[in-house]
Design a protein around this motif. Structure first.
Motif, mmCIF file in Angstrom:
data_model
loop_
_atom_site.group_PDB
_atom_site.id
_atom_site.type_symbol
_atom_site.label_atom_id
_atom_site.label_comp_id
_atom_site.label_asym_id
_atom_site.label_seq_id
_atom_site.Cartn_x
_atom_site.Cartn_y
_atom_site.Cartn_z
ATOM 1 N N LYS A 25 18.354 7.927 -18.569
ATOM 2 C CA LYS A 25 17.153 7.122 -18.744
ATOM 3 C C LYS A 25 17.498 5.647 -18.632
ATOM 4 O O LYS A 25 18.610 5.224 -18.943
ATOM 5 N N VAL A 26 16.504 4.870 -18.173
ATOM 6 C CA VAL A 26 16.662 3.427 -17.969
ATOM 7 C C VAL A 26 15.477 2.732 -18.615
ATOM 8 O O VAL A 26 14.345 3.244 -18.576
ATOM 9 N N SER A 27 15.734 1.560 -19.199
ATOM 10 C CA SER A 27 14.661 0.816 -19.869
ATOM 11 C C SER A 27 13.646 0.319 -18.846
ATOM 12 O O SER A 27 13.946 0.120 -17.666
ATOM 13 N N LYS A 28 12.430 0.070 -19.342
ATOM 14 C CA LYS A 28 11.356 -0.374 -18.461
ATOM 15 C C LYS A 28 11.624 -1.758 -17.892
ATOM 16 O O LYS A 28 11.258 -2.058 -16.749
ATOM 17 N N SER A 29 12.251 -2.618 -18.661
ATOM 18 C CA SER A 29 12.529 -3.967 -18.160
ATOM 19 C C SER A 29 13.486 -3.923 -16.969
ATOM 20 O O SER A 29 13.290 -4.641 -15.979
ATOM 21 N N GLN A 30 14.489 -3.087 -17.056
ATOM 22 C CA GLN A 30 15.411 -2.941 -15.928
ATOM 23 C C GLN A 30 14.699 -2.330 -14.723
ATOM 24 O O GLN A 30 14.950 -2.729 -13.576
ATOM 25 N N LEU A 31 13.794 -1.357 -14.976
ATOM 26 C CA LEU A 31 13.047 -0.760 -13.874
ATOM 27 C C LEU A 31 12.114 -1.773 -13.231
ATOM 28 O O LEU A 31 11.878 -1.734 -12.025
ATOM 29 N N LYS A 32 11.586 -2.688 -14.037
ATOM 30 C CA LYS A 32 10.740 -3.736 -13.459
ATOM 31 C C LYS A 32 11.537 -4.602 -12.502
ATOM 32 O O LYS A 32 11.090 -4.917 -11.393
ATOM 33 N N VAL A 33 12.767 -4.979 -12.928
ATOM 34 C CA VAL A 33 13.618 -5.797 -12.064
ATOM 35 C C VAL A 33 13.979 -5.031 -10.800
ATOM 36 O O VAL A 33 13.936 -5.570 -9.687
ATOM 37 N N HIS A 36 10.920 -4.797 -8.524
ATOM 38 C CA HIS A 36 10.631 -6.087 -7.895
ATOM 39 C C HIS A 36 11.609 -6.359 -6.758
ATOM 40 O O HIS A 36 11.225 -6.815 -5.658
ATOM 41 N N ASN A 37 12.888 -6.092 -6.996
ATOM 42 C CA ASN A 37 13.894 -6.303 -5.939
ATOM 43 C C ASN A 37 13.649 -5.380 -4.740
ATOM 44 O O ASN A 37 13.784 -5.804 -3.575
ATOM 45 N N LEU A 38 13.291 -4.125 -5.020
ATOM 46 C CA LEU A 38 13.015 -3.201 -3.922
ATOM 47 C C LEU A 38 11.833 -3.678 -3.083
ATOM 48 O O LEU A 38 11.882 -3.660 -1.843
ATOM 49 N N CYS A 39 10.758 -4.091 -3.745
ATOM 50 C CA CYS A 39 9.581 -4.570 -3.016
ATOM 51 C C CYS A 39 9.905 -5.824 -2.213
ATOM 52 O O CYS A 39 9.426 -5.998 -1.083
ATOM 53 N N THR A 40 10.742 -6.713 -2.789
ATOM 54 C CA THR A 40 11.089 -7.952 -2.086
ATOM 55 C C THR A 40 11.908 -7.643 -0.840
ATOM 56 O O THR A 40 11.639 -8.174 0.244
ATOM 57 N N VAL A 41 12.919 -6.772 -0.974
ATOM 58 C CA VAL A 41 13.798 -6.481 0.160
ATOM 59 C C VAL A 41 13.054 -5.712 1.249
ATOM 60 O O VAL A 41 13.230 -5.971 2.450
ATOM 61 N N MET A 42 12.188 -4.746 0.846
ATOM 62 C CA MET A 42 11.480 -3.918 1.821
ATOM 63 C C MET A 42 10.150 -4.520 2.264
ATOM 64 O O MET A 42 9.368 -3.848 2.948
ATOM 65 N N ASP A 47 3.274 -5.168 -7.370
ATOM 66 C CA ASP A 47 2.244 -5.186 -8.409
ATOM 67 C C ASP A 47 2.929 -4.975 -9.749
ATOM 68 O O ASP A 47 3.246 -3.841 -10.127
ATOM 69 N N PRO A 48 3.199 -6.047 -10.503
ATOM 70 C CA PRO A 48 3.944 -5.890 -11.774
ATOM 71 C C PRO A 48 3.167 -5.106 -12.829
ATOM 72 O O PRO A 48 3.745 -4.542 -13.754
ATOM 73 N N VAL A 49 1.845 -5.084 -12.686
ATOM 74 C CA VAL A 49 1.049 -4.377 -13.702
ATOM 75 C C VAL A 49 1.079 -2.863 -13.458
ATOM 76 O O VAL A 49 0.868 -2.079 -14.391
ATOM 77 N N ALA A 50 1.382 -2.453 -12.232
ATOM 78 C CA ALA A 50 1.323 -1.022 -11.911
ATOM 79 C C ALA A 50 2.312 -0.213 -12.729
ATOM 80 O O ALA A 50 2.007 0.898 -13.167
ATOM 81 N N LEU A 51 3.517 -0.814 -12.986
ATOM 82 C CA LEU A 51 4.514 -0.074 -13.769
ATOM 83 C C LEU A 51 4.040 0.134 -15.190
ATOM 84 O O LEU A 51 4.178 1.226 -15.755
ATOM 85 N N PHE A 75 3.989 3.788 -5.383
ATOM 86 C CA PHE A 75 3.788 2.344 -5.248
ATOM 87 C C PHE A 75 4.815 1.671 -4.343
ATOM 88 O O PHE A 75 4.642 0.497 -4.008
ATOM 89 N N ILE A 76 5.879 2.393 -3.964
ATOM 90 C CA ILE A 76 6.903 1.737 -3.133
ATOM 91 C C ILE A 76 7.155 2.521 -1.842
ATOM 92 O O ILE A 76 6.905 2.026 -0.749
ATOM 93 N N LEU A 77 7.637 3.759 -1.977
ATOM 94 C CA LEU A 77 8.052 4.506 -0.786
ATOM 95 C C LEU A 77 6.876 4.888 0.102
ATOM 96 O O LEU A 77 7.023 4.963 1.331
ATOM 97 N N ASP A 78 5.692 5.141 -0.476
ATOM 98 C CA ASP A 78 4.538 5.475 0.354
ATOM 99 C C ASP A 78 4.048 4.284 1.163
ATOM 100 O O ASP A 78 3.335 4.460 2.162
ATOM 101 N N LYS A 79 4.414 3.062 0.738
ATOM 102 C CA LYS A 79 3.960 1.863 1.434
ATOM 103 C C LYS A 79 5.006 1.278 2.372
ATOM 104 O O LYS A 79 4.714 0.313 3.092
ATOM 105 N N VAL A 80 6.210 1.818 2.368
ATOM 106 C CA VAL A 80 7.290 1.207 3.123
ATOM 107 C C VAL A 80 7.114 1.493 4.614
ATOM 108 O O VAL A 80 6.609 2.534 5.020
ATOM 109 N N THR A 81 7.489 0.531 5.423
ATOM 110 C CA THR A 81 7.539 0.667 6.882
ATOM 111 C C THR A 81 8.917 0.234 7.352
ATOM 112 O O THR A 81 9.668 -0.421 6.610
#
Length: 588
Positions: A25-33, A36-42, A47-51, A75-81
């Motif tokens: 398990k991983v904390s929510k704050s780390q998952l937010k980071v 965010h990094n995944l969305c930025t790179v891809m 959407d920070p509120v979605a998590l 919220f991430i992989l379904d939107k990736v191109t």
């Protein structure tokens, strides 16, 4: 392997690196980071509120991998191109995980080389978690690396290592693979620079899909000058740079299924020429020697053929085939194990059956021995009883012989009496036979008399019937004779009248024939006169006009021949003939 599967492998490394206490398990704050990094790179809108909205019902603590996957997919992989830099994405995930899992001080390779090995691991690893690479893929990677370094593959060394590996486990994780390559176990005699160049070449081929690269001369399209460029062949394009550091890209040659490549004759002082025809432009290129020229032509033709057939790059297709083969072998192994278990089960059942049969045979043997003892005992008892019965039978036989002798005497007397009775019976039968024959003769005479009487009565009745029929026939013949006489007389009268009419008609016919002959004579005379007049007119033609006779009507023909009388006379004759004909018919 799809884009989603490739991305998930790198994300899995990052997620497990954030799991410090290895609880899954991983904390929510780390998952937010991380999100965010995944969305930025891809290049995906974040959407920070979605998590928070996704995990609002689970505020008690950290989130597991299974709990994070729905959010990651939605919220991430379904939107990736495929419009982002894969290398930046991999470097971001590598940055999150390598410090926790890798000890740089024990390796002979740089951090960049370790990153490339990590990417190669993700490419060759199995599609199951936790990620591992099997011995077959390890051998494939080490062979590629050895060839890239220019060394020779030592099969015995890898077989020894595989035996050590199989004694512990049959696969490696990413960090064990990095440690294996970084320790120099399979690159002995090679310096760090050679190892780094080999890793980079394998990385370019497997990860960046670089099928071939090298310096060649290219002819410009505007100034028509020849310039040396660093060419890099990929499945769908050829990129050319100023140098092999890839810092200054000068252009791309886009490939598709309609592209062609063909050799050219030497010209303008350039040798080893070949031409690449793309849909938009054509490129003239000069290789350093004939071998390089043939290798480039063959490599480009292979890419065009793969694009035309819609097939992936050769190394990706080979990886897929190896995986399918492993899956097939695994399925066959599982099937073999299943069959072995079935055979073992059947063997155990057979052993149990044999044991039961052995026990049954033992019981049967015991029962047979007991049965044999009983049989012997019964046989002894029967033998004793048989002896007693035999002695008793001897006594009875002696008594019977005495009785038979007495009975024989009585039988002789009885037979004598029977013969006498038989003689008397024969005489009686003869008398009865004579009486029976006399009765039969009497009965035959009686039947003959009765038959004669019956025949006489039948004859008498038959004669009476014949007499009656004769009387009836005589009466009927007399009546018929009178009637026939009347009919004969009537027919004779009618015949006489018909003969009279026939004679009259014959006389009339003769008269009509004479009249016809007279008319024909007159007609012949008139025809002769007409011919005479026609002759005279021909002599005096134009002076007078010949008067032609009128049209001659059709000659009247009757039953008596051609006639010269009129229709009225004919009607009168027919009426007279009908009156003469009708009275005899009525009388008849």
């Amino acid at each position: 392997m799809s884009l989603r599967d490739e991305l998930l492998k790198s994300i899995w490394h990052a997620f497990t690196a954030l799991d410090v206490d290895k609880s899954g398990k991983v904390s929510k704050s780390q998952l937010k980071v991380l999100s965010h990094n995944l969305c930025t790179v891809m290049k995906i809108p974040h959407d920070p509120v979605a998590l928070e909205e996704h995990f609002k019902d689970d505020d008690e603590g950290p989130v597991s991998n299974q709990g994070y996957m729905p959010y990651l997919n939605k919220f991430i992989l379904d939107k990736v191109t495929d419009n982002f830099d894969r290398q930046d994405f991999n470097k971001m995930c590598w940055t999150l995980c390598f410090r926790k899992n890798m000890d740089q001080s024990q390796l002979f390779i740089s951090n960049d080389d370790a990153f490339k090995i990590w990417c190669i691991f993700n490419f060759l690893s199995e599609d199951r978690y936790p990620l591992v690479i099997v011995t077959e893929e390890i051998e494939y990677f080490l062979r590629k690396l050895t060839e890239a370094m220019g060394g020779s593959w030592v099969e015995e060394r890898f077989e020894d290592y595989k035996l050590q590996l199989n004694s512990k486990q049959q696969s490696l994780n990413a960090w064990e693979l990095i440690k294996l390559v970084g320790s120099g176990h399979f690159s002995k005699g090679m310096d760090r620079q050679t190892l780094s160049m080999g890793i980079n070449e394998v990385y370019l081929e497997l990860i960046l899909d670089v099928l071939k690269q090298g310096y060649m001369m290219k002819k410009g399209h505007k100034r028509k000058n020849w310039t040396e460029r660093w060419f890099m062949l990929k499945p769908n394009s050829i990129s050319y740079y100023v140098g092999e550091d890839l810092t200054d890209q000068k252009g791309d040659i886009l490939l598709d299924g309609n592209c062609t490549v063909e050799p050219l004759q030497d010209k303008e002082g350039k040798k080893c020429l070949f031409l690449i025809k793309s849909p938009n432009k054509s490129f003239e290129i000069s290789a350093s020697d004939k071998k390089k020229k043939q290798e480039w032509i063959q490599a480009v033709q292979t890419c065009v053929s793969l694009l035309h057939q819609g097939r992936p790059a050769p190394h990706r297709e080979a990886r897929q085939k190896r995986r399918e083969l492993r899956l097939k072998q695994q399925a066959e192994q599982e099937e073999l194990e299943l069959r072995m278990r079935e055979l073992q089960t059947a063997n155990e059942a057979k052993q149990l059956e044999l044991e039961n049969m052995r026990k049954a045979l033992e019981d049967s043997a015991a029962n047979a021995a007991e049965e044999e003892r009983r049989r012997l005992q019964t046989q002894t008892e029967l033998q004793d009883r048989y002896k007693m019965d035999l002695e008793r039978e001897k006594m009875v036989r002696q008594q019977m012989e005495e009785q038979v002798a007495q009975k024989s005497t009585e039988l002789e007397q009885y037979l004598l009496r029977v013969r006498e009775l038989e003689d008397m019976y024969g005489q009686l039968e003869d008398a009865l036979e004579d009486e029976r024959r006399a009765r039969q003769d009497e009965e035959a005479v009686r039947r003959l008399q009765a038959r004669l009487l019956e025949e006489e009565a039948a004859k008498r009745a038959e004669l009476e019937q014949i007499h009656l029929r004769q009387q009836r026939a005589i009466s009927e013949t007399e009546a018929e004779k009178q009637e026939l006489e009347k009919e004969r007389q009537a027919k004779e009268s009618a015949l006489q009248a018909a003969m009279t009419q026939l004679e009259e008609l014959e006389q009339e016919r003769q008269g009509a024939l004479q009249q016809y002959q007279t008319v024909m004579k007159k007609l012949e005379d008139a025809t002769n006169n007409t011919k005479t007049w026609k002759h005279k007119v021909a002599e005096h033609e134009g002076m007078l006009r010949l008067i032609q006779p009128g049209s001659k009507g059709p000659t009247m023909i009757t039953n008596w021949g051609p006639a010269a009388f009129s229709d009225a006379e004919l009607s009168l004759r027919e009426k007279k003939w009908q009156e003469m004909k009708n009275p005899p018919t009525q009388a008849q």
